[in-house]
Scaffold this motif. Structure first.
Motif, PDB file in Angstrom:
ATOM      1  N   ARG A  13       2.364  -4.999   0.366  1.00  0.00           N
ATOM      2  CA  ARG A  13       3.398  -4.657   1.499  1.00  0.00           C
ATOM      3  C   ARG A  13       3.010  -3.763   2.212  1.00  0.00           C
ATOM      4  N   PRO A  16      -0.395  -0.576   5.005  1.00  0.00           N
ATOM      5  CA  PRO A  16      -0.817  -0.644   6.145  1.00  0.00           C
ATOM      6  C   PRO A  16      -0.960  -1.956   7.092  1.00  0.00           C
ATOM      7  N   GLU A  17      -2.578  -2.553   6.358  1.00  0.00           N
ATOM      8  CA  GLU A  17      -3.019  -3.671   6.895  1.00  0.00           C
ATOM      9  C   GLU A  17      -2.020  -5.027   6.342  1.00  0.00           C
ATOM     10  N   CYS A  18      -1.051  -5.167   5.261  1.00  0.00           N
ATOM     11  CA  CYS A  18      -0.509  -6.272   5.141  1.00  0.00           C
ATOM     12  C   CYS A  18       0.830  -6.644   5.934  1.00  0.00           C
ATOM     13  N   ASP A  19       0.423  -6.991   7.034  1.00  0.00           N
ATOM     14  CA  ASP A  19       1.978  -7.423   8.405  1.00  0.00           C
ATOM     15  C   ASP A  19       1.799  -9.099   7.384  1.00  0.00           C
ATOM     16  N   ASP A  20       2.495 -10.002   7.838  1.00  0.00           N
ATOM     17  CA  ASP A  20       3.044 -11.404   8.224  1.00  0.00           C
ATOM     18  C   ASP A  20       1.745 -11.969   7.946  1.00  0.00           C
ATOM     19  N   ALA A  22      -1.189 -11.313   7.855  1.00  0.00           N
ATOM     20  CA  ALA A  22      -2.536 -11.018   6.664  1.00  0.00           C
ATOM     21  C   ALA A  22      -1.313 -11.542   5.128  1.00  0.00           C
ATOM     22  N   ARG A  91      -8.016  -7.173   6.243  1.00  0.00           N
ATOM     23  CA  ARG A  91      -8.595  -5.814   7.512  1.00  0.00           C
ATOM     24  C   ARG A  91      -9.937  -7.310   8.296  1.00  0.00           C
TER      25      ARG A  91
END
Length: 212
Positions: A13, A16-20, A22, A91
């Motif tokens: 979580r 930086p890449e891990c939004d909802d 992802a 990504r």
């Protein structure tokens, strides 16, 4: 060190890449893996109870070594989808080439890729020796082959700028120490998910005695 499933989710979580979106893709991957593992032995049954630690976070820990926007990413011997599907899930804008020669694994990777909406990921269903040469910006391989053989098979996909990310378990330091034939800037990073494991990271210049 990431030691529990809760730790793994929290660490993911914070990426930086891990939004909802992802995280939803990763949740789907975990569910699909559990279902498929009943049909074919993708991963050990015991490891399914720690899928976020043993497979998802273990794969995602490669991302901080690669700047955003770097591609294509070539994952050798993707097998059950690690790290290839995890990289693609986090990504999705990156071109991820998953090299796999086993028919049932190829089918699984394609089904999972489509279900997760990973349009930029592609399964290359061939033995590595048969894959058409191309230049990869990143090359990863998890439990694919001993280091010297891995480089012999895959150096043709590398430039002097290609980032190599090779999780090697307990053998990482020894395999790097024994590497004699290649000019490289490799070092071993400590795994975040296994205190006894290392990841070989760096760039490759070519075989000793040969021009670049």
């Amino acid at each position: 060190m990431i030691t529990t499933e809760d730790d793994a989710r929290a660490w993911l979580r914070a990426l930086p890449e891990c939004d909802d979106a992802a995280m939803a893709r990763l949740e789907m991957l975990a569910a699909l893996l559990a279902q498929e593992n009943q049909r074919q032995n993708l991963v050990s049954e015991a490891s399914l109870g720690q899928v976020w630690l043993r497979h998802i976070a273990d794969s995602a820990q490669l991302l901080p070594f690669v700047p955003r926007g770097t591609g294509p990413w070539m994952d050798l011997g993707t097998g059950a989808g690690f790290p290839g599907l995890v990289i693609a899930a986090l990504r999705p804008e990156c071109e991820v080439l998953m090299i796999e020669s086993r028919a049932r694994r190829i089918d699984w990777l394609d089904r999972a890729r489509i279900a997760m909406g990973l349009d930029r990921a592609r399964v290359v269903g061939q033995r590595l020796e048969m894959v058409e040469s191309c230049q990869a910006a990143v090359i990863s391989a998890r439990a694919f082959a001993p280091l010297t053989r891995l480089l012999t098979l895959s150096a043709r996909f590398s430039t002097s700028d290609t980032i190599w990310l090779l999780p090697k378990g307990q053998s990482a330091q020894q395999e790097l120490h024994d590497l004699r034939e290649w000019r490289h800037v490799f070092h071993v990073e400590q795994s975040l998910t296994d205190p006894q494991a290392g990841i070989i990271v760096g760039t490759l210049a070519g075989r000793k005695g040969k021009a670049k």
